[in-house]
Design a protein around this motif. Structure first.
Motif, PDB file in Angstrom:
ATOM      1  N   GLU A  67      34.224   7.404  -9.833  1.00 17.25           N
ATOM      2  CA  GLU A  67      34.059   7.882  -8.310  1.00 17.25           C
ATOM      3  C   GLU A  67      34.002   9.385  -8.102  1.00 17.25           C
ATOM      4  O   GLU A  67      33.132   9.705  -7.461  1.00 17.25           O
ATOM      5  N   GLU A  68      34.803  10.174  -9.157  1.00 24.35           N
ATOM      6  CA  GLU A  68      34.640  11.527  -9.010  1.00 24.35           C
ATOM      7  C   GLU A  68      33.211  11.991  -9.558  1.00 24.35           C
ATOM      8  O   GLU A  68      32.720  12.819  -8.859  1.00 24.35           O
ATOM      9  N   MET A  69      32.852  11.452 -10.468  1.00 24.67           N
ATOM     10  CA  MET A  69      31.541  11.880 -11.122  1.00 24.67           C
ATOM     11  C   MET A  69      30.483  11.384  -9.930  1.00 24.67           C
ATOM     12  O   MET A  69      29.648  12.138  -9.721  1.00 24.67           O
ATOM     13  N   GLU A  70      30.728  10.366  -9.310  1.00 24.25           N
ATOM     14  CA  GLU A  70      29.479  10.059  -8.395  1.00 24.25           C
ATOM     15  C   GLU A  70      29.706  11.024  -7.337  1.00 24.25           C
ATOM     16  O   GLU A  70      28.559  11.738  -6.637  1.00 24.25           O
ATOM     17  N   ARG A  71      30.819  11.514  -6.887  1.00 24.38           N
ATOM     18  CA  ARG A  71      31.104  12.419  -5.644  1.00 24.38           C
ATOM     19  C   ARG A  71      30.434  13.938  -6.249  1.00 24.38           C
ATOM     20  O   ARG A  71      29.649  14.546  -5.467  1.00 24.38           O
ATOM     21  N   LEU A  72      30.724  14.347  -7.396  1.00 24.14           N
ATOM     22  CA  LEU A  72      30.355  15.477  -8.023  1.00 24.14           C
ATOM     23  C   LEU A  72      28.749  15.579  -7.919  1.00 24.14           C
ATOM     24  O   LEU A  72      27.992  16.500  -7.870  1.00 24.14           O
ATOM     25  N   ALA A  73      28.089  14.529  -8.204  1.00 25.54           N
ATOM     26  CA  ALA A  73      26.849  14.229  -8.486  1.00 25.54           C
ATOM     27  C   ALA A  73      25.985  14.250  -6.950  1.00 25.54           C
ATOM     28  O   ALA A  73      24.942  14.822  -6.947  1.00 25.54           O
ATOM     29  N   SER A  74      26.844  14.055  -6.125  1.00 27.75           N
ATOM     30  CA  SER A  74      26.255  13.798  -4.786  1.00 27.75           C
ATOM     31  C   SER A  74      26.467  15.206  -3.870  1.00 27.75           C
ATOM     32  O   SER A  74      25.821  15.269  -2.790  1.00 27.75           O
ATOM     33  N   VAL A  75      27.127  16.175  -4.417  1.00 25.71           N
ATOM     34  CA  VAL A  75      27.544  17.345  -3.762  1.00 25.71           C
ATOM     35  C   VAL A  75      26.567  18.249  -4.360  1.00 25.71           C
ATOM     36  O   VAL A  75      26.281  18.563  -5.714  1.00 25.71           O
ATOM     37  N   THR A  76      25.868  19.089  -3.479  1.00 26.09           N
ATOM     38  CA  THR A  76      24.842  20.161  -4.021  1.00 26.09           C
ATOM     39  C   THR A  76      25.439  21.553  -3.490  1.00 26.09           C
ATOM     40  O   THR A  76      26.189  21.821  -2.645  1.00 26.09           O
ATOM     41  N   VAL A  77      25.292  22.245  -4.678  1.00 21.40           N
ATOM     42  CA  VAL A  77      25.732  23.746  -4.415  1.00 21.40           C
ATOM     43  C   VAL A  77      24.267  24.472  -4.398  1.00 21.40           C
ATOM     44  O   VAL A  77      23.420  24.369  -5.326  1.00 21.40           O
ATOM     45  N   THR A  78      24.553  25.395  -3.258  1.00 23.56           N
ATOM     46  CA  THR A  78      23.300  26.420  -3.096  1.00 23.56           C
ATOM     47  C   THR A  78      23.728  27.727  -3.643  1.00 23.56           C
ATOM     48  O   THR A  78      24.792  28.038  -3.531  1.00 23.56           O
ATOM     49  N   PRO A  79      22.559  28.293  -3.971  1.00 22.89           N
ATOM     50  CA  PRO A  79      22.736  29.790  -4.443  1.00 22.89           C
ATOM     51  C   PRO A  79      23.327  30.658  -3.254  1.00 22.89           C
ATOM     52  O   PRO A  79      22.376  31.949  -3.131  1.00 22.89           O
ATOM     53  N   ARG A  80      24.223  30.368  -2.491  1.00 21.52           N
ATOM     54  CA  ARG A  80      24.573  31.471  -1.516  1.00 21.52           C
ATOM     55  C   ARG A  80      25.576  32.453  -2.169  1.00 21.52           C
ATOM     56  O   ARG A  80      25.728  32.276  -3.374  1.00 21.52           O
TER      57      ARG A  80
END
Ligand SMILES: Cc1cc2nc3c(=O)[nH]c(=O)nc-3n(C[C@H](O)[C@H](O)[C@H](O)COP(=O)(O)OP(=O)(O)OC[C@H]3O[C@@H](n4cnc5c(N)ncnc54)[C@H](O)[C@@H]3O)c2cc1C
Length: 636
Positions: A478-491
């Motif tokens: 579940e945590e790996m799925e969550r981290l894969a679904s969260v996008t980090v942007t170059p802010r």
């Protein structure tokens, strides 16, 4: 041996010996619902640690975790008796990280004995088994030194270093087992009479010295890890007072005394015939083989909390007692040392393991299994690993269920047993990480994810352990799925955080999971990089799994591809009655070895030394022809 015999009882499974193999075998069979009996020479020596008071280390620690994941006892028992824990190789990759525990020997025995005593369906009796009873090609039971006949459908022999045991200290030799116990003579003859080929090995142990006679100010303290650690996946690690070990070194003077007395060493006078373990050499062997080395490490290890006895790791020997005292007193800190128990070597019979199936059942007598040092291995962990497999298969044999075999791609236990039954061993076999070709998959941290399901399927793993593993697995996924679904942007604030962590800035947006692939970034950092990200309190072992699975993803995938190729040949079964004489063109050595080992699969055949790739191609053709002629099922 008793002249009169009498029928003393009937069981499903009888285990001969309550050493590290015997304890696991007996508990496994009883926990799988078999009426089980353990017969052992002395109830006061159940789970005796005749050598170093330590469990684990590289590869051995992996075995302990795998035994635990399958529902075995060694890890739980070690956690109870541990007086020091250390995680070794933390600076190296996860494949070789390994836990090592210093155990209180008496507590280890006490806890294991009580676990056996309180196991439903398990009886324990003090007796020397003198003979195996066989009817046709099936085991029938055993006879003890008092004439008691116990019958059973399966018997597991785990007699360790006791078979025709011979103690050697200088030119003094006498029949005996470790720690002043009886040797097991007649059972060795009984095995020979049944046609088994036995070999002769030896191992040795160092002296035990009196703590009060040691000057620790001349040594380097070796403390345990502050971080609480545990072997068992069922143990919640709690901080426990840690007892230190101590490091010192031999000196030139030590080496001189040894060299000047080599003519009195049974190793060099020929008194010792048995072959010793290359990876656990005696001090005289080290001084001769590594003559250029100025000094050798010596670790002083406590044998327990309530004893003054200390173990001198690195000084195993069979030199005469007077030489032992002289050489020890040249070591810094041991100038006034007092020996409580002299070092000694022990020679013993072992069964040539190519006479066994991968289930550890003997090829010639149905229902007879062997496990532990008797199979040519050395080490508590190697013994316990074989014990649990033999116990499981004895129970499955009695229940007429499919046998249980672990492959080299599934477990270190699979590597250990496959090496023994396919290649044999010409010295006491010790498990090493280098023996496991798929070691990145066979880590000590994921043994439960690899094996607990299998242990549950065969009825050995408890519901509680199974649920715990499933919960861990679910949290990881579940945590790996969550981290894969969260996008980090170059802010900017992200770039700032990445700069602070000493890693490159982002060029474009990416899933957070991909960011974790970077060696500089740990799971905890993700919440600094994305402060808004909700943080769940995940157990340390779940976080460890996520980090390893993400960071080593590429290597793991590569190894999984290798395993796929391995399994293709492993699944190509060879019928037990296959006629190798019918195959034209096989090499003479290849044919002879295939007929002797009778491998169960083409994969196993390919690992037999002397069987060439050309032989394997001919074998594959012959198997295909047979399958077509007989219209047999089986993998193509
Ligand atoms: C002197 C010495 C030095 C060692 N050094 C090392 C080392 O340096 N490194 C290492 O890794 N390992 C070492 N070992 C080996 C380690 O102790 C063994 O690998 C381990 O104990 C093997 O476990 P096991 O269960 O096969 O046999 P053991 O622990 O030997 O247990 C065998 C059991 O069988 C019982 N038994 C035997 N015969 C009979 C019979 N006929 N009837 C009933 N019961 C019987 C005995 O009472 C005992 O309980 C050493 C062992 C000894 C004795």
């Amino acid at each position: 041996m008793a002249m009169n015999t009498y029928r003393a009882g009937e069981y499903d499974v009888i285990v001969i010996g309550a050493g590290h193999a015997g304890c696991e075998a007996a508990l496994a069979a009883a926990r799988m619902g078999c009426r089980t009996l353990v017969l052992t020479i002395s109830l006061d020596n159940i789970a005796l640690m005749p050598c170093n008071p330590a469990v684990g280390g590289p590869a051995k620690g992996h075995l302990v975790r795998e035994i635990d994941a399958l529902g075995g006892e060694m890890a739980i028992n070690t956690d109870k008796a541990a007086i020091q824990m250390r995680m070794l190789n933390t600076g190296k990759g996860p494949a070789v990280r390994a836990l090592r525990a210093q155990a209180d020997k008496k507590r280890y025995q006490m806890y294991m004995k009580h676990t056996l005593e309180t196991q439903p369906g398990l009886d324990i009796k003090q007796a020397m088994v003198e003979r195996l009873l066989v009817e046709g090609e099936r085991i029938k039971g055993v006879v003890t030194h008092t004439g008691a006949i116990f019958e059973a459908r399966a018997v597991v022999v785990t007699t360790g270093t006791y078979l025709r045991g011979r103690i050697i200290i200088g030119d003094v030799t006498y029949q005996g087992g470790p720690n002043g116990q009886y040797a097991s003579i007649n059972l060795s003859h009984s095995l020979r009479e049944l046609g088994f080929e036995l070999g002769r090995f030896k191992t040795g142990t160092p002296a035990r010295i009196d703590r009060r006679s040691v000057d620790f100010s001349k040594m380097i303290i070796q403390p345990g890890d502050e971080r609480p650690l545990a072997f068992s996946f069922m143990t919640d690690p709690v901080p426990k007072p840690q007892v230190p070990c101590w490091l010192t070194y031999t000196t030139e003077e030590t080496h001189r005394i040894i060299r000047e007395n080599l003519h009195r060493s049974p190793l060099y006078t020929g008194i010792i015939e048995g072959i010793g373990p290359r990876y656990c050499p005696s001090i005289e062997d080290k001084v001769v083989r590594f003559a250029d080395k100025e000094r050798h490490q010596v670790f002083i290890e406590p044998e327990g909390l309530d004893t003054e006895e200390m173990y001198v790791q690195g000084m195993s020997t069979s030199l005469p007692e007077d030489v032992q005292i002289a050489m020890l007193r040249t070591i810094p800190g041991l100038e006034r040392v007092k020996i409580m128990r002299p070092a000694y070597a022990i020679e013993y019979d072992y069964i040539v393991p190519t006479q066994l199936k991968p289930t550890l059942e003997t090829k010639t007598i149905r229902g007879l299994f062997t496990a532990g040092q008797i199979n040519g291995t050395s080490g508590y962990e190697e013994a316990a690993a074989q014990g649990i497999i033999a116990g499981i298969n004895a129970a499955l044999y009695v229940k007429e269920k499919e046998p249980f075999v672990l492959t080299r791609a599934e477990a270190y236990i699979g590597v250990l047993i496959d090496d023994l039954v396919t290649k044999g061993t010409n010295e006491p076999y010790r498990m090493l990480t280098s023996r496991a070709e798929y070691r990145l998959l066979l880590r000590q941290d994921n043994a439960d994810l690899r094996l607990t399901e299998k242990g549950y399927q065969i009825g050995l793993v408890t519901e509680e352990r199974y649920r715990k593993m499933l919960a861990k697995k679910k949290m990881i996924e579940e945590e790996m799925e969550r981290l894969a679904s969260v996008t980090v942007t170059p802010r900017e604030e992200v770039q700032e955080a990445l700069r602070r962590l000493g890693t490159a800035e982002l060029r474009q947006s990416m899933p957070l999971l991909d960011l974790l692939r970077r060696p500089e970034i740990r799971y905890d950092d993700l919440f600094t990089i994305m402060p808004g990200l909700e943080r769940f309190s995940l157990p340390e072992e779940v976080v460890e799994q996520i980090e390893i699975q993400v960071k080593y993803d590429g290597y793991i995938k590569k190894q999984l591809a290798q395993v796929e190729r391995f399994q293709k040949l492993e699944q190509r079964q060879i019928p037990p009655d296959f006629d190798y004489d019918a195959i034209k063109g096989l090499s003479t050595e290849g044919r002879q070895k295939l007929k002797q080992i009778r491998p169960t699969s083409v994969g196993q055949a390919s690992r037999i030394s002397g069987v060439s790739p050309a032989d394997i191609s001919l074998l594959l053709v012959a198997l295909e022809q047979r399958r077509r002629e007989k219209g047999e099922e089986g993998a193509r």
